[in-house]
Design an enzyme around this catalytic site. Structure first.
Site, mmCIF file in Angstrom:
data_model
loop_
_atom_site.group_PDB
_atom_site.id
_atom_site.type_symbol
_atom_site.label_atom_id
_atom_site.label_comp_id
_atom_site.label_asym_id
_atom_site.label_seq_id
_atom_site.Cartn_x
_atom_site.Cartn_y
_atom_site.Cartn_z
ATOM 1 N N GLU A 170 53.405 35.299 35.441
ATOM 2 C CA GLU A 170 53.726 35.747 36.800
ATOM 3 C C GLU A 170 54.023 34.572 37.723
ATOM 4 O O GLU A 170 54.825 34.683 38.650
ATOM 5 C CB GLU A 170 52.589 36.587 37.379
ATOM 6 N N HIS A 196 45.509 50.657 34.078
ATOM 7 C CA HIS A 196 45.342 49.485 34.942
ATOM 8 C C HIS A 196 44.250 49.747 35.968
ATOM 9 O O HIS A 196 44.313 50.735 36.703
ATOM 10 C CB HIS A 196 46.664 49.157 35.649
ATOM 11 N N HIS A 197 43.250 48.890 35.982
ATOM 12 C CA HIS A 197 42.159 48.952 36.958
ATOM 13 C C HIS A 197 42.169 47.657 37.768
ATOM 14 O O HIS A 197 41.478 46.704 37.422
ATOM 15 C CB HIS A 197 40.801 49.054 36.251
ATOM 16 N N GLU A 198 42.955 47.634 38.839
ATOM 17 C CA GLU A 198 42.820 46.491 39.742
ATOM 18 C C GLU A 198 41.608 46.760 40.615
ATOM 19 O O GLU A 198 41.538 47.791 41.282
ATOM 20 C CB GLU A 198 44.084 46.327 40.602
ATOM 21 N N HIS A 215 41.804 40.419 33.772
ATOM 22 C CA HIS A 215 42.492 39.346 34.497
ATOM 23 C C HIS A 215 41.660 38.859 35.673
ATOM 24 O O HIS A 215 40.890 39.635 36.239
ATOM 25 C CB HIS A 215 43.869 39.839 34.959
ATOM 26 N N GLU A 224 43.884 29.497 38.490
ATOM 27 C CA GLU A 224 45.342 29.607 38.567
ATOM 28 C C GLU A 224 45.959 28.367 39.196
ATOM 29 O O GLU A 224 46.669 28.430 40.206
ATOM 30 C CB GLU A 224 45.719 30.888 39.301
ATOM 31 N N GLU A 232 43.012 36.718 31.384
ATOM 32 C CA GLU A 232 44.043 35.881 31.974
ATOM 33 C C GLU A 232 43.400 34.518 32.210
ATOM 34 O O GLU A 232 43.442 33.661 31.368
ATOM 35 C CB GLU A 232 44.560 36.518 33.246
#
Lengths: 700, 700
Positions: B508, B413-415, B483, B172, B502
């Site tokens: 974002e 969603h699985h963070e 991600h 990132e 990602e």
């Protein structure tokens, strides 16, 4: 006047703030004193019958990321309590256990962080002390990382100690008996080779640590309820005779990840002037939480035989073929050439099942039944086993049918090879496979380097994993016997399906060079504090060369000492480890193993001296049967056996399995005499014991 | 005579042994030459249209425990082959992909270990080179541990490069555009803060690495089929302009655990004198294995909206309440005070479902639906989520029913918060929960420090985990959009349920300070080589302060550039990321997003210069519809759009969504004009593009 009053108040409150807090044990023999020393450092001190057991010793935890919990404390609250309750373990050395203590709970606040406080809870039993750090829910304390715990045990002298080299990965060392001042000099020789080992200090030792002071106090240091924390070893300051906690690091050197509310495990000090009290102490269990299991009917002690010793001795192999390496799901075993020495074949297992059925054994352990054994060892192999795919010559369904038809269970074997992620990935599938095929108990193993690499067998990561495997097993009503895992800390009270661990040098080492003759006179004072050991005794053919001419090892006990171990090495899981054909040659001696119970109403220590001898009697659970076991080290002796635990006024028949006159663990191990005699509660028996010998008595 | 013949033979065989081996690409533009240099060091060299792309560069792998694979080789065999096949991806930029290469396979033997050999396989396509190391099954090679791979890419000049700082944990970063000689000087500023980052060298860079030589060659270096191996970064020797592979270490510094038979991933060099060829290259996919999935009917491109941007901008929260920390299964959420800003409420999700249904979207992503968000971030928390327990205000069953009634899916969603063991422990349960509640796609995340600690996002351990999650998802017919995971290497050919990653700075970051205006003119040349990115464009309200007055960030594009991204940032997974109420204000512009396809028969690069501009056209799969997207960096320009991909002789209606005359990404981002025009295959359109601007065209 005002100024004077103010000063007086300050003085009094200052006094209160520093005032020592004390509690005594219910019988008043032990006194625990807590106080803050200069700079607000928490300390404690323990005396027994007016003798110092632990001199004033510091407490504290050093953190990596928040203010450490080391000093700057004031006492903001104290609370005392008493607790007295009997509870019934699912299995054990006693039918009922009394949990009776006086408690002191101190709340300590550090000014440096607003409103941040911890608690230290002390519980004083008649047999010793337990204490732990608590980190209650509060606004200014959430996550913290432990750099090191600094719990000290300042000893009152250069005690005799029975110790293992401090190590993050193994306990498979011979116990060294020496004064504490000699630990440093003896460390190098003590650290014998092991497939995975990590010592940390020239004066590091493991717990349970057993000691005896010059004035006859027996002192044992250990921990209880090791949950989601790093295992504690001890580092000795051999100038000052102070032991200090030394936690196990993770892969990056941190020693614990904590989130309030939480607590450390209990640090335990068992003390008595009678050696037997150490053996009878239930302090470690009493500090653990009661079980929440609603149904425990599926948890039962097990007496078993196994396809195991024949591989340990080298007579047969775990592996099916001689390939140097295999890949699960890729290697087609049915197309490979079997090595002709595979132990876990359908036919061979059936022989053990027959033997078990004929002799009243509950189960047969089978190792080497599954694909992967050709290259499981020493390769740090990730996908090493899948726990469900049998070798071509092991018929799962047929053996399930056959065993069930004879009312015998097969004990599953999950060797993980230390590849823990792989085990967890397969765990549900593996447990489901067990349930589908009639297995209700598993022996797991963690031989070798842990994967994820950098983690240690005794770090927080693995402590968490072992319990994960145990709790998940309970969901499937499966009992667990975990080898090479963390030594137990009384968790079987909360999780009674944990019926065994290894975590010490077991009988297999008799085949790897031999254990010392005093080995099992020590283990009950060290390893067995905190939980039973799957020691797997019962070797009658003590010269391993009889099975494998290349193996010159021999068992360092006589035959009847092996019988005695079924009593002196308490375990709800007892193996008759030798080969059936050997037992058939000694059917008369084998009768004791068939008879001996594995679960008890009560236990009595008749004679005990760590490192020298043990004589223990136990009453079988729910039966009018008693069993006595007596062992010695390399020295011959005469045991004095009392029978005052027998009901008065009744006579019983005792069968005594003892060393022959000329027996000797090295020169004449198989010489034994079996005789009968009548006994009652007044009988006192003098029984000769050979060097490295022992005797066993069954009383009905 | 004999002696002479012998000498001649030896000379010839010596020649053969060292003789360079060459292959050409099918169109003969590329030449790959392999040879052994002094000491038996394997090397390769690549030319394109007679220009050196890769100068003679060494190959080799250094090991920790066996003899390294670095030198002392002789060539014991060579084999050449040709392959030419069309295949059909499940989704993609083209309906059919041609896999056409010439292959050279060299077998290399080292005398130092008897009979030990490796192979290096080279495949030369018209668009570039792929090669890998192979370790075949053999008696004298089983397990080995990689210390470092030493694959070199000796470059022919101080190329312009589009690079990210080499890092074991994150991508990132904003791409830096500079000459290779400037990497060292620009590194410090390039390493902007990230929650988890680990740089390794002052001249380390990541792949895909995009370069342009002074004489106009476009060169891209990456890897294909990264399976059970450590991710490759590149370390630049900036004296000699040589890049060398730099693998990601594990917790103890090792770089790979290998068991023969096995192979490395492919190292890829895509090269052309046309920038567009880089974008069109399917080389990385072609080097991956075809899929073994029998049924792929459950894998479908997805256009979605989501309860996400409102949390990213700070308008609402993932968390339900304001507790500083929670413990799953202990904290009773129903007794806590909600913070009143929770995004994922039943009512709010229903609004998004309504919006999705009304506008023809397939799905609604919902983040922050489950217990644990209060303290998930930055605490290295192990048991951080359980992936199945919703917050009190999120009704799973009701939303399942409601969504199904509107023919809309909810994206799970699985963070994981980087807590990978915890995720694996819950994976089956979590996937079963999805199936039971109508979810067929999951966005997973790996924000923060990896647990087990010491491991890195891009190490072999995590590479293995990501694929484990993907293959297990396939068992449940679940699509995965991962991600913060490893950047893709074409694995979606083999595992087409991997529909997104990602692994770069996405939209974002527009809310975290903004992306550079040239960001998306670079990403297709770098990040998108190897697999699509879930870039989540479509932000119409470019000033974030409109949602959250405290957030002064702004999106560094015009509104119509956001539309263009749906064409220029190929992905089978496309989000309209902004809030429904914003789209409703710009319904005319929003029409493009409603119309644009997410799956394609063909794609055409009309204009392309990395870092400057892109104009791409695509034909919707199975429809007579085309879409064009054009973007620029901070410079205004005039795009020249051809339509020669349209069927000849037909006229189509084009709707053009373009920047207004005075549009500017910073000063006037929302100025746009929509106009219609007729186009045919001969039309050439000149279209003005604002600074940071773009335009989109739909053609039906």
């Amino acid at each position: 006047m005002r100024k004077f009053l103010l000063i007086a108040l300050l003085w009094v409150s200052g006094l209160l703030a520093a005032k020592a807090q004390s509690i005594t044990s219910p019988d008043n023999n032990l006194i625990l004193t807590f106080s803050l020393k200069d700079g607000g450092v928490p300390t404690y001190q323990l005396t027994y019958k007016k003798k110092e057991v632990i001199k004033t010793s510091k407490l504290g935890i050093e953190t990596k990321d928040v203010l450490s919990f080391m000093d700057g404390f004031t006492i903001t609250n104290t609370a005392k309590a008493t607790f007295d309750e009997n509870w019934t373990p699912v299995w054990g050395e006693q039918k009922t256990i009394r949990n009776h203590y006086n408690e002191l709970l101190v709340t300590l606040t550090q000014k440096a962080v607003k409103d941040r406080f911890i608690r230290i809870r002390f519980r004083l039993f008649n047999d010793g002390l337990g204490f732990r750090y608590e980190f209650p829910s509060q606004p200014n304390l959430n996550y913290f990382v432990i750099k090191e715990e600094h719990t000290q045990f300042a000893l009152a002298g250069d005690h005799k100690a029975f110790w293992l080299p401090g190590d993050f990965d193994t306990q498979e060392y011979s116990t060294v008996t020496s004064n504490l001042s000699e630990v440093r000099g003896k460390m190098k020789a003590a650290v014998t080779a092991n497939v995975n080992q990590t010592t940390f200090s020239p004066t590091g030792v493991q717990t349970p640590l057993m000691m005896k002071s010059k004035d006859g106090l027996y002192i044992n240091i250990h921990e209880a309820a090791l949950v989601d924390y790093s295992c504690m070893s001890l580092n000795l300051d051999d100038k000052n005779m102070v032991l200090e906690s030394f936690l196990t690091p993770d892969a990056i050197g941190d020693k614990g990840y904590m989130q309030a509310p939480t607590q450390s495990p209990w640090r335990t000090v068992i003390v008595s002037d009678k050696a037997g009290d150490i053996l009878l102490s239930k302090l470690v269990y009493n500090l653990n939480e009661p079980t929440k299991f609603k149904d425990v009917s599926w948890i039962k002690p097990v007496k078993y035989v196994g396809v195991w010793w024949e591989m340990i001795t080298g007579k047969s192999t775990w592996a099916y073929n001689n390939l140097e390496s295999v890949q699960l799901g890729v290697t087609d075993y049915s197309k490979t050439q079997p090595n002709g020495k595979h132990g876990a074949t359908t036919a061979n297992v059936k022989k053990y099942i027959d033997f078990a059925a004929k002799n009243g054994f509950d189960a047969v352990l089978v190792e080497g039944w599954n694909e992967g054994w050709e290259d499981w060892f020493g390769k740090t192999k990730d996908y090493v086993f899948d726990f469900v795919t049998p070798y071509p010559d092991f018929d799962v369904k047929e053996l399930h049918r056959y065993a069930a038809s004879k009312n015998v269970k097969i004990i599953m074997h999950h060797e993980t090879s230390g590849s823990v992620r792989n085990y967890e990935r397969h765990l549900d599938t593996a447990y489901k496979f067990m349930v589908a095929n009639g297995y209700n108990a598993v022996k797991s193993g963690y031989v070798g380097q842990i994967i994820p690499r950098g983690e240690h067998h005794y770090g927080q990561w693995l402590v968490n994993h072992y319990l994960y495997a145990i709790t998940k097993a309970a969901d499937y009503k499966i009992m667990v016997n975990a080898h090479e895992a963390i030594r137990p800390t009384g968790l079987a009270r909360t999780y009674p399906n944990l019926i065994g661990n290894e975590a010490a040098r077991g009988t297999e080492y008799e085949s790897f060079g031999g254990n010392n003759p005093d080995h099992t006179t020590i283990l009950p004072f060290t390893r067995l504090v905190g939980g039973p050991m799957d020691y797997t005794p019962g070797i009658f053919q003590t010269k391993i060369s009889a099975y494998n001419p290349e193996n010159k090892s021999f068992v360092h006990t006589t035959l009847t000492k092996q019988l005695a171990l079924y009593v002196t090495m308490y375990s709800p899981l007892q193996m008759a480890a030798d080969l059936p054909e050997t037992y058939e040659k000694f059917a008369d001696a084998f009768q004791f193993i068939k008879d001996v119970a594995v679960d008890w109403d009560d236990s009595y220590i008749i004679e005990a001296e760590p490192g020298d001898y043990l004589t223990i009697a136990r009453k079988a659970k729910g039966k009018n049967e008693w069993y006595v076991g007596s062992i010695t080290d390399e020295n011959a002796r005469t045991a004095t056996v009392k029978f005052d635990y027998l009901p008065k006024g009744k006579t019983y028949e005792a069968i005594i399995y003892a060393d022959g006159k000329d027996a000797d663990y090295e020169k004449n191990p198989q010489s034994y005499i079996i005789r009968k005699m009548k006994v009652n509660s007044k009988t006192v028996l003098k029984q000769a014991v050979a060097p490295g010998g022992g005797f066993a008595i069954s009383i009905k």
